[in-house]
Design an enzyme around this catalytic site. Structure first.
Site, PDB file in Angstrom:
ATOM      1  N   ARG A 172       8.882  -8.064  -1.372  1.00 37.57           N
ATOM      2  CA  ARG A 172      10.175  -7.476  -1.036  1.00 37.57           C
ATOM      3  C   ARG A 172      10.682  -8.053   0.281  1.00 37.57           C
ATOM      4  NH1 ARG A 172       8.284  -1.261  -2.193  1.00 37.57           N
ATOM      5  NH2 ARG A 172       8.331  -1.356  -4.471  1.00 37.57           N
ATOM      6  N   ARG A 223      10.596  -0.214  10.835  1.00 35.52           N
ATOM      7  CA  ARG A 223      10.542   0.980   9.976  1.00 35.52           C
ATOM      8  C   ARG A 223       9.540   1.992  10.533  1.00 35.52           C
ATOM      9  NH1 ARG A 223       9.195  -1.724   4.446  1.00 35.52           N
ATOM     10  NH2 ARG A 223       8.888   0.422   3.727  1.00 35.52           N
TER      11      ARG A 223
END
Length: 208
Positions: A150, A161
């Site tokens: 990804r 994140r």
């Protein structure tokens, strides 16, 4: 049981959520599923959420809370909240329309999370692997399609994140801890099966 599932990106919440749902007969409720359902049904709140998503913006807390509230009103029995609450504001709003029994926190060391996520390879069919177990293979064992990484499974994005999680979501550990509703399952290099054994021990003890 009415449970909140907490854990940083890559902690394995999704895997555990499916197993918890099946074993303890709980309704699995995720914010992503709720958004998609409301958008598909064309509800007013769904249209509002879609306007933010289409613009590449985060759905505001008040909209998210309203979608959760409406979804919980349709649930009879126990449920597992996955992906909500993400902030203290959301947690405080949740307390106004739901009575949570337990907050289950899956705690994994940050260095392990980086390796897990950056080493992840996925297939269009939904299967997920890790480079350490692939033995150099580049195709899916289930359907034979090519595996890929990804775009956001890279060190820089993952660190960002995790930093966002620590800033916004980790304070919920303290919030539910003060309420006496927090149980933390510490995980290291255990397999998903071994982690689930720990989770089951917690939930079965709680459910006595």
């Amino acid at each position: 049981m009415k449970i909140i599932l907490l854990g940083a990106p890559g902690a394995g919440k999704g895997t555990q959520a499916v197993r918890i749902q099946e074993k303890f007969q709980l309704k699995h409720i995720s914010t992503g599923d709720m958004f998609r359902a409301n958008i598909k049904e064309g509800t007013e709140i769904g249209k509002l959420a879609k306007s933010y998503i289409d613009a590449g913006k985060l759905v505001p807390d008040d909209v998210t809370c309203e979608i959760v509230k409406q979804s919980l009103e349709k649930v009879n029995g126990g449920y597992l909240l996955d992906g909500f609450p993400r902030t203290l504001f959301q947690a405080e709003e949740l307390d106004k329309f739901a009575e949570i029994d337990l907050c289950l926190n899956i705690d994994v060391d940050t260095s392990l999370l980086l390796d897990r996520i950056c080493g992840r390879r996925v297939c269009a069919c939904g299967a997920s692997y890790h480079v350490s177990t692939l033995g150099g293979k580049t195709t899916c064992e289930k359907c034979g399609k090519p595996l890929y990484q990804r775009d956001d499974d890279n060190p820089e994005t993952v660190k960002a994140r995790l930093a966002t999680y620590e800033k916004q979501t980790a304070p919920l550990v303290d919030y539910y801890g003060k309420q006496g509703k927090l149980v933390t399952v510490k995980c290291g290099t255990e397999t998903p099966d071994e982690v689930f054994e720990k989770v089951c021990a917690v939930l079965e003890n709680f459910n006595k």
